[in-house]
Design an enzyme around this catalytic site. Structure first.
Site, PDB file in Angstrom:
ATOM      1  N   TYR A  19       0.827  -1.212   0.000  1.00  0.00           N
ATOM      2  CA  TYR A  19       0.000   0.000   0.000  1.00  0.00           C
ATOM      3  C   TYR A  19       0.860   1.261   0.000  1.00  0.00           C
ATOM      4  O   TYR A  19       0.649   2.180   0.782  1.00  0.00           O
ATOM      5  CB  TYR A  19      -0.956   0.014   1.207  1.00  0.00           C
ATOM      6  CG  TYR A  19      -1.737  -1.266   1.323  1.00  0.00           C
ATOM      7  CD1 TYR A  19      -2.827  -1.489   0.493  1.00  0.00           C
ATOM      8  CD2 TYR A  19      -1.366  -2.257   2.221  1.00  0.00           C
ATOM      9  CE1 TYR A  19      -3.530  -2.678   0.550  1.00  0.00           C
ATOM     10  CE2 TYR A  19      -2.067  -3.448   2.284  1.00  0.00           C
ATOM     11  CZ  TYR A  19      -3.143  -3.659   1.455  1.00  0.00           C
ATOM     12  OH  TYR A  19      -3.830  -4.822   1.511  1.00  0.00           O
ATOM     13  N   LYS A 277      -2.452 -16.387   7.750  1.00  0.00           N
ATOM     14  CA  LYS A 277      -1.728 -15.539   8.707  1.00  0.00           C
ATOM     15  C   LYS A 277      -0.986 -16.337   9.795  1.00  0.00           C
ATOM     16  O   LYS A 277       0.127 -16.744   9.553  1.00  0.00           O
ATOM     17  CB  LYS A 277      -2.676 -14.491   9.280  1.00  0.00           C
ATOM     18  CG  LYS A 277      -2.978 -13.411   8.231  1.00  0.00           C
ATOM     19  CD  LYS A 277      -3.389 -12.078   8.836  1.00  0.00           C
ATOM     20  CE  LYS A 277      -3.249 -10.956   7.847  1.00  0.00           C
ATOM     21  NZ  LYS A 277      -4.449 -10.657   7.060  1.00  0.00           N
TER      22      LYS A 277
HETATM   23  C1  LIG Z   1      -4.858 -10.660   5.710  1.00  0.00           C
HETATM   24  C2  LIG Z   1      -6.207 -11.155   5.398  1.00  0.00           C
HETATM   25  C3  LIG Z   1      -6.503 -11.731   4.141  1.00  0.00           C
HETATM   26  C4  LIG Z   1      -5.502 -11.800   3.019  1.00  0.00           C
HETATM   27  O1  LIG Z   1      -4.404 -12.584   3.317  1.00  0.00           O
HETATM   28  P1  LIG Z   1      -3.011 -12.375   2.495  1.00  0.00           P
HETATM   29  O2  LIG Z   1      -2.132 -13.472   3.032  1.00  0.00           O
HETATM   30  O3  LIG Z   1      -2.534 -11.005   2.793  1.00  0.00           O
HETATM   31  O4  LIG Z   1      -3.341 -12.556   1.057  1.00  0.00           O
HETATM   32  C5  LIG Z   1      -7.778 -12.211   3.946  1.00  0.00           C
HETATM   33  N1  LIG Z   1      -8.718 -12.122   4.906  1.00  0.00           N
HETATM   34  C6  LIG Z   1      -8.464 -11.602   6.121  1.00  0.00           C
HETATM   35  C7  LIG Z   1      -9.533 -11.562   7.157  1.00  0.00           C
HETATM   36  C8  LIG Z   1      -7.213 -11.076   6.399  1.00  0.00           C
HETATM   37  O5  LIG Z   1      -6.967 -10.522   7.600  1.00  0.00           O
END
Ligand SMILES: *Cc1c(COP(=O)(O)O)cnc(C)c1O
Length: 427
Positions: A19, A277
């Site tokens: 970003y 994550k």
């Molecule tokens: C971070 C996030 C994503 C996307 O994940 P990336 O690994 O950044 O592609 C999707 N949904 C939620 C709720 C998130 O917090």
């Protein structure tokens, strides 16, 4: 120029950041290493990481058990393709995910990022209805203030204002947006809160493949904690109107909200669930989409007979081995007590912020604390202020939030909360 200055200059010239503009006018801080809850900068400063590198490193950096799992796996193989081959790390991790998620979820599709896990979930839902001879069900119902990733389908389900859809108008699929839930987590439930969600289902269920949202905690779309009854009612309504339910637990999963998965607050189970994550403890990129047997079996009856998706690095053994160790690590201690203690400390130490002029709201759920301001922060000035206080946070918009590694000690967490209080006092 010394070496660190050269690094910063080259970064500014050539490297995109998340970003960010190119060249990037905002400060970036070169990191030499990271260990436990600390990030060590090239200039010798040491920062307490208050946001677990975007919700990921729940057990801190450089954890000996995760390192060992990676080294052992590397000695066998870091990667093999998953088409036509399989291996113990992927199978063992799939089994573990099935054991710890709601019982009806029985099948695991691995991918390499959260956004892709969401794409997979959305494609699964559309192809499911295709197999069921209802090919008009291709759209999605979601709720405002959500965030689901940056790829096109995921972006279509992000909040249309925060997600800046207008930049991509005509390319981003038009979805149905229910009003954001207003009843907060600790308030008394009011049935009116689900009315907009229900009205959209009633009017458009013949077009809607699935509802998709983040249960209980809306994360990057505003860090809001809403009532579990909303999730329960939404789940009932999806069944009633013949629409699938996709829960995005990419940020909430693995204990962050105080439950292992936030859907446990509502005691419901989705048709499809996305995790990512914290899955690998922040070690390496990995995500997964889980489905029920009913969803998976339906594909066998469809025209293609197979699900049309297959990332090159699907089920990467190194990532799977580390993720399995990360989950076993989580199971090896009383993480719920640890998250509860973090919640208690965040409540006590962030609550005084409520009295400050610049503050609109203070909220805490699990190991997540938020100070919402009345006006957007100035990133160019606020980030260096936190760094000067030895704290790593990444405020955005009107939000200063913390979700520390679960291993953080009380005095380290106090360093984070006191920096927030002092810096917000000066705004
Ligand atoms: C971070 C996030 C994503 C996307 O994940 P990336 O690994 O950044 O592609 C999707 N949904 C939620 C709720 C998130 O917090």
């Amino acid at each position: 120029m010394n070496l660190t200055e050269q690094l910063i200059a080259l970064d500014r010239q050539h490297v995109w950041h998340p970003y960010a503009a190119m060249p990037n006018p905002l400060p970036v801080f070169p990191v030499r290493s990271a260990r436990g809850v600390r990030i060590e900068l090239e200039d010798g400063r040491s920062l307490v990481d208050g946001i677990s590198s975007w919700w990921t490193c729940i057990h801190g950096y450089n954890h000996p058990r995760l390192n060992q799992a990676a080294q052992q796996q590397m000695a066998q193989m870091s990667h093999v393709m998953f088409g036509g081959l399989t291996h113990r790390p992927a199978v063992d991790l799939a089994k573990k995910l099935i054991d710890i998620t709601p019982a009806p979820l029985q099948h695991v599709f691995f991918s390499d990022s959260g956004s892709v896990a969401v794409e997979v979930a959305m494609k699964l839902a559309v192809q499911y209805w295709h197999c069921r001879d209802q090919p008009s069900k291709t759209r999605f119902l979601t709720i405002r203030n959500g965030y689901h990733g940056d790829t096109f389908a995921a972006m279509s389900a992000c909040d249309p204002v925060n997600g800046m859809h207008h930049l991509f108008s005509g390319m981003v699929m038009q979805q149905y947006f229910a009003d954001a839930p207003q009843v907060q987590f600790h308030e008394d439930w009011q049935e009116q809160d689900i009315a907009s969600f229900e009205a959209l289902l009633k009017a458009h269920s013949d077009q809607i493949a699935a509802a998709i949202f983040e249960p209980v905690v809306q994360n990057a779309g505003g860090v809001r904690f809403y009532h579990p009854q909303y999730v329960r009612r939404a789940s009932q309504l999806c069944k009633q109107y013949n629409v699938l339910l996709i829960l995005d637990e990419i940020a909430t999963g693995f204990g962050r909200s105080g439950k292992l998965f936030a859907c446990e607050y509502a005691d419901i189970s989705p048709d499809i669930m996305c995790v990512g994550k914290a899955l690998s403890g922040g070690f390496i990129s990995l995500a997964a989409t889980l489905t029920t047997t009913h969803i998976s079996q339906t594909f066998a009856t469809g025209e293609a007979g197979v699900f049309m998706h297959g990332p090159t690095f699907m089920g990467n053994p190194l990532a799977c081995a580390v993720a399995l160790e990360n989950i076993q690590l989580l199971e090896s201690y009383d993480w719920q007590a640890k998250v509860g203690a973090i919640a208690q400390q965040l409540k006590t130490e962030l609550e005084p912020c409520r009295q400050l002029n610049a503050v609109k709201d203070v909220r805490v759920l699990g190991a997540i604390g938020v100070v919402e301001l009345t006006r957007p922060v100035n990133m160019a000035t606020i980030q260096p202020q936190f760094v000067d206080r030895g704290v790593w946070l990444r405020p955005f918009g009107r939000l200063i939030y913390t979700m520390p590694p679960y291993i953080i000690e009380p005095d380290e967490l106090r360093q984070v909360t006191s920096a927030i209080y002092d810096i917000v006092s000066g705004l």
